[in-house]
Structures are given as structure tokens and as C-alpha cells.
Design an enzyme around this catalytic site. Structure first.
Site, PDB file in Angstrom:
ATOM      1  CB  THR A  93      -2.862  -1.651  -7.364  1.00 37.84           C
ATOM      2  OG1 THR A  93      -1.897  -1.912  -8.368  1.00 37.84           O
ATOM      3  CG2 THR A  93      -3.765  -0.528  -7.816  1.00 37.84           C
ATOM      4  CB  THR A 114      -3.804  -8.439  -8.561  1.00 36.32           C
ATOM      5  OG1 THR A 114      -3.114  -7.644  -9.527  1.00 36.32           O
ATOM      6  CG2 THR A 114      -4.853  -7.619  -7.860  1.00 36.32           C
ATOM      7  CG  ASP A 115       1.319  -8.851 -10.955  1.00 37.71           C
ATOM      8  OD1 ASP A 115       0.193  -8.378 -11.208  1.00 37.71           O
ATOM      9  OD2 ASP A 115       2.357  -8.451 -11.515  1.00 37.71           O
ATOM     10  CE  LYS A 132      -3.405  -9.721 -12.608  1.00 37.33           C
ATOM     11  NZ  LYS A 132      -2.501  -8.665 -12.145  1.00 37.33           N
TER      12      LYS A 132
HETATM   13  N1  GLU Z   1       2.225  -5.821 -10.076  1.00 35.43           N
HETATM   14  C1  GLU Z   1       1.881  -5.230  -8.846  1.00 35.43           C
HETATM   15  C2  GLU Z   1       1.499  -6.250  -7.805  1.00 35.43           C
HETATM   16  O1  GLU Z   1       1.022  -7.320  -8.087  1.00 35.43           O
HETATM   17  C3  GLU Z   1       0.826  -4.168  -8.957  1.00 35.43           C
HETATM   18  C4  GLU Z   1      -0.444  -4.671  -9.556  1.00 35.43           C
HETATM   19  C5  GLU Z   1      -1.516  -4.915  -8.565  1.00 35.43           C
HETATM   20  O2  GLU Z   1      -1.438  -4.691  -7.368  1.00 35.43           O
HETATM   21  O3  GLU Z   1      -2.533  -5.340  -9.054  1.00 35.43           O
HETATM   22  O4  GLU Z   1       1.696  -5.978  -6.657  1.00 35.43           O
END
Ligand code: GLU
Length: 425
Positions: free
Chosen positions: A86, A163-164, A241
Site C-alpha cells: 500500500t 504490511t502483511d 502485525k
Molecule cells: N496485503 C498487501 C501487502 O501486504 C497490501 C496491504 C498493505 O500494504 O498494508 O502488501
């Protein structure tokens, strides 16, 4: 023909809709079109109901290249390496589509205040969502980070990441860089930049500030609270997380964060940290044949046979409570674990509780498990034990040596004792 970004009128059997034609998300079937209404909401319309699409106004062409950013000789330089997620996706307000922030200009345009703290250099290493990141990507990223760290004028490296799985990458880099002459700071965003509640901006500023500090660690910089007040700087091997959508989803587990970072440049150190080393050391030798297996009631013990047959070299079990696995009755895993270890597979025990420490001697069932030769991973997070075992098996396959290294605190992943104050902080 109507193109994404055009203002259109979609005339269906029953109604006429006016809005911006959006690029079609991959998950939607090809017989649907999506338009952004004036209200800001997107709607999908089945093509078979559409009588006509009228273009009212063609989309404006994008502006030409932006001008180069001036360097401020008094400020340190921070390298931003982007990997996707993101935080690297900017929303185009006309089409609602996303495109990647890859250049220094992109990041500065996103949050101009970062120039108050550092000159920015940027490079794209990957452009993927972090659920698609794999161990080869960790190696590729580590090599790129190493190049940046060795540049004389660079004070620190920021990695933008989805973030995942950000905490897996942070942990892996912590093991891959036993010595650091500059900080490495991973940063992500829970909410995209088109949302008023986006955490991108403050996370980005704080991560750049953190990358100019004299801390010799791999760290994660994310919102500390739901507000835009400050970020926490978490140790790369002690962070996870813990929420699907909150801005403060990342929490230090079993210890306090290293520091608070304020967007005005202030830093408040909370615990001891590793000082900078004179040089950078990179060790990317890993063994990818490691599995992370969740233990649950009713689990079929034959699951372990799969990993034995596939010739895995290591298995991390996420046990229950203190590190339990089923040890009696038809679902007992003990025989399977014993045969895996006999075949030279390292079997390690962590806890799905996340908080606290595994203990091999509290209950007789735990002793049974310890007798198989399974390695109890102290207070290490399961994901951390997983990447650490890859790192350790990259050095040795000898089980006694693997045990010695898994039990050794290499980079802050193991705490000798846990303060009761660190629960749910
Ligand atoms: N699920 C995706 C990722 O971890 C998008 C969510 C995000 O960046 O927080 O890349």
C-alpha cells in the site's frame, strides 16, 4: 471509445449513471465495468444491462515530468528502497487507479516534509504485495540494501513494504545483517493515500528520521497509536502485525519498542539498542526447506509425513500454550516428530500465544516432546523462529549445532527474562 479516466454516462435499461470510468480491478469478471460516482463511491455495472456508454469528457493527459529536487548539503541522505504494498501505491484521483511511488520525486511529492530531515534517493527493488514476497526476494532485497549501506554519503536505508509480511522481512534482514554501520528501517501503510485516515505520511517522515539515527539495527517504523502523534520504532525480530486494519497494527511482542519517533524530528529512546558497527556484514546463505506448521485440535499427524517426504530440513511448530502438541491418543504427533528428527530434520517449538516463553519442563507432555530432540525456542515469535531456522540451516545441518544456534540470542530475538510489564503494550 471510453477509456479509464473519462467522464462517462452509462445508460442502462433502468437508469443512467454518470461518473469516471475506472480501470477494471483484476478480481472483477470481464463482463462488468466500474465507474466512480460523484459521491466518491464506485459501482460495478453488468455489461449486459448497458445500452450505451457516452463519453462526456476525455481524461486529461498526465503532467510532464516534475523538476529535480535540490540537494541540501547540510542534511544526511537516506536511500528509500521500494518493494510494493500500500505504501508504494499512489492513488490517481481522476481514475481511482493506483500507481507505484518509485522515484525520490514520487516520495517527496507524497510527503514533502521528508526533505526537512534528509536528502532522498530512491530505487525500486520489487513491486509486489507482501503476501507474494518469498525467500528469494529477501536475498535480492538484502543485496540491494547492502549496496546502499556501503555508499559513503548514505546515512541509512528505508524500505517501503506491504504490511502483511513486513515483520518476516524485518526478521530475516536482522539475521542477514549481523553487523550494521547504518540503520535499516522498514515502513508500511495500513491505509492508502486516497483515504483521509492514511498513515502513509507520518510513517514515511518518521522512518526517514529514524534512518538518520545512530542505531545499528533493523527496525520497523509504524504508527504507535490510532492518531497522528508519533511512531514506534520496533526491533525487527520482536515485532508483529497484530490487527488487520488499525493504523497502530504493529506491536513489539515480549518487549518494549526501541524508541518513539515524532514527526517533528524528536526521538525518545525507550530501551537499549545495538550501537553502529564500523562495517556492514551481509550473510544471505539460507536454507529454504523450512516449514511453519500451526498445531490445532484434531490435526492429522500425517501432515508431518508430507514434510519428511518432501525432504524438508526444518519444521517450526506453533504449539499451544507453553509449546504443547498432541502427545497422547490417535492424534499424537510424538512418533512423527521422532521420525522427522531421526531423518535429520530440525523440529523447533514456538507458541501460538505469541506472548510469553515456551517451557520444556513444566508438564510431562512437554518433557515427552523435549525427549524427541525438539528444540524449544524460548520467547521467539514463530515467524522469527521460521526465518532464523532458514538462516541457521544455511550454516549447518548438524542438529546439535542447530540447537545451539537456535537457543543463542543472535540479534535481540531472545530475551533471557520477560518483564510482566511488556504484555500487550
Ligand atoms: N496485503 C498487501 C501487502 O501486504 C497490501 C496491504 C498493505 O500494504 O498494508 O502488501
Amino acid at each position: 471509445m471510453a477509456k479509464p479516466g473519462d467522464l462517462v454516462e452509462v445508460i442502462t435499461k433502468n437508469k443512467t449513471y454518470k461518473g469516471i470510468l475506472m480501470p477494471k480491478p483484476e478480481i472483477l469478471k470481464s463482463n462488468t465495468i466500474v465507474i466512480k460516482l460523484n459521491s466518491g463511491y464506485n459501482i460495478g455495472i453488468d455489461k449486459k444491462n448497458i445500452k450505451k456508454i457516452k463519453v462526456i469528457k476525455k481524461a486529461k493527459k498526465k503532467k510532464a515530468r516534475r523538476k529535480k529536487i535540490k540537494q541540501n548539503k547540510k542534511l544526511p541522505t537516506v536511500s528509500i528502497l521500494s518493494t510494493g504494498g500500500t505504501i508504494s501505491s499512489k492513488v490517481d484521483y481522476t481514475t481511482g487507479g493506483t500507481y507505484a511511488s518509485l522515484t525520490a520525486e514520487d516520495f517527496v511529492e507524497l510527503e514533502p516534509k521528508i526533505l526537512k530531515f534528509a536528502n532522498i534517493r530512491a530505487k525500486q527493488v520489487l513491486q509486489i504485495m507482501s503476501e507474494d514476497v518469498n525467500p528469494d526476494d529477501w536475498v535480492k532485497l538484502a543485496k540491494e540494501v547492502y549496496k546502499e549501506l556501503n555508499k559513503k554519503d548514505v546515512s541509512g536505508v528505508v524500505i517501503t513494504h506491504g504490511t502483511d509480511t513486513l515483520h518476516y522481512t524485518a526478521a530475516m534482514l536482522s539475521f542477514m545483517f549481523p553487523k550494521l554501520s547504518k540503520p535499516i528501517v522498514l515502513v508500511g501503510a495500513q491505509r492508502s493515500t486516497d483515504r483521509g485516515s492514511s498513515d502513509t505520511f507520518m510513517n514515511l517522515i518518521c522512518s526517514v528520521i529514524a534512518a538518520t539515527q545512530r542505531i545499528g539495527e533493523v527496525m520497523v517504523c509504524m504508527h504507535a497509536t490510532p492518531n497522528d502523534d508519533f511512531c514506534y520504532l520496533h526491533r525487527g525480530t520482536k515485532v508483529r502485525k497484530m490487527h488487520t486494519s488499525r493504523r497502530d497494527a504493529f506491536r513489539s511482542i515480549n518487549q518494549f519498542p526501541i524508541a518513539k519517533v515524532f514527526p517533528d524530528g524528536r526521538i525518545e529512546i525507550l530501551i537499549d539498542y545495538k550501537k553502529l558497527d564500523g562495517k556492514n556484514e551481509l550473510d544471505t546463505k539460507i536454507d529454504k526447506k523450512v516449514a511453519l506448521v500451526y498445531i490445532y485440535p484434531g490435526m492429522n499427524p500425517k501432515i508431518i509425513d508430507y514434510y519428511i517426504k518432501q525432504r524438508y530440513h526444518g519444521i517450526i511448530l506453533m504449539g499451544t500454550g507453553l509449546g504443547h502438541i498432541p502427545t497422547t491418543g490417535k492424534d499424537s504427533l510424538i512418533l512423527k516428530i521422532r521420525s522427522a528428527i531421526k531423518k535429520g530434520i530440525a523440529v523447533c517449538i514456538t507458541s501460538q500465544c505469541l506472548y510469553g516463553r515456551t517451557h520444556e519442563f513444566v508438564y510431562s507432555n512437554l518433557r515427552k516432546l523435549e525427549n524427541t530432540g525438539a528444540i524449544f525456542c524460548e520467547d521467539m515469535l514463530p515467524e522469527v523462529a521460521y526465518v532464523k531456522l532458514m538462516h541457521v540451516l544455511g550454516k549447518t545441518k548438524k542438529l546439535d549445532k542447530v540447537k545451539e544456534l537456535m537457543k543463542k540470542n543472535m540479534t535481540g530475538e531472545i530475551n533471557p527474562s520477560l518483564s510482566p510489564k511488556v504484555f500487550l503494550v
